[in-house]
Design a protein around this motif. Sequence first.
Motif, short mmCIF file in Angstrom:
data_model
loop_
_atom_site.label_atom_id
_atom_site.label_comp_id
_atom_site.label_asym_id
_atom_site.label_seq_id
_atom_site.Cartn_x
_atom_site.Cartn_y
_atom_site.Cartn_z
N TRP A 142 -1.83 -2.91 11.33
CA TRP A 142 -2.44 -2.91 10.55
C TRP A 142 -2.51 -3.44 8.89
O TRP A 142 -1.97 -3.20 8.58
N LEU A 143 -3.03 -4.42 8.90
CA LEU A 143 -2.63 -5.01 7.87
C LEU A 143 -3.54 -5.79 6.67
O LEU A 143 -2.73 -6.22 5.68
N GLY A 144 -4.37 -5.81 7.20
CA GLY A 144 -5.88 -5.81 5.88
C GLY A 144 -7.03 -6.15 6.70
O GLY A 144 -7.31 -6.39 7.31
N ARG A 186 -16.22 0.20 6.48
CA ARG A 186 -13.96 0.11 5.44
C ARG A 186 -13.93 1.85 6.26
O ARG A 186 -12.65 1.52 6.58
N MET A 228 0.98 -1.23 -0.21
CA MET A 228 0.08 -0.09 -0.31
C MET A 228 1.53 1.21 0.40
O MET A 228 1.79 1.19 0.85
N CYS A 251 -8.60 0.57 3.86
CA CYS A 251 -9.23 -0.37 4.01
C CYS A 251 -8.96 -1.11 2.76
O CYS A 251 -10.17 -1.97 2.55
N GLY A 252 -8.40 -1.03 1.87
CA GLY A 252 -8.34 -1.99 0.50
C GLY A 252 -8.82 -1.99 -0.86
O GLY A 252 -8.73 -2.20 -1.43
N GLN A 271 -10.78 -7.82 5.08
CA GLN A 271 -11.54 -8.07 3.96
C GLN A 271 -12.72 -8.16 4.13
O GLN A 271 -13.42 -8.77 5.40
#
Length: 130
Positions: free
Chosen positions: A76-78, A41, A1, A8-9, A80
Amino acid sequence: MNKTSCPCGRTTAKGQPLAFDACCGPCHAGQAAPDAESLMRSRYSAFVRGDVPYLLATWHAAKRPASLELEAAAQWLGLQIKQHRVTGEHTAEVEFVARFRVGGKAVRQHERSRFVREDGRWFYVDGDVL
């Protein structure tokens, strides 16, 4: 990122990461989230950014804690989103998995959260850990 990608991806239809200013940023600036998934998100982004006032402001008053302390060392890694389900005219659920690391330990938060819309704004009510 990269630095401008939203935490939030969320991506475009072509799979390109959306910038924070085009994704969760407007909610953080006071714009109402268009749906419960967008609020979820934006709340994840608030955790990543350490934005406690936003988290409290988007928590329904009936369930909102008096204060909130975040784990400062959390990485924080992600996020889904597994499912976004409208459950009524002003209610919805979002099932998600948020991944983060604290003190070298990986944590996977799998939750089904409940949201309610009041006066045109969505609020997080509560959730069940799955």
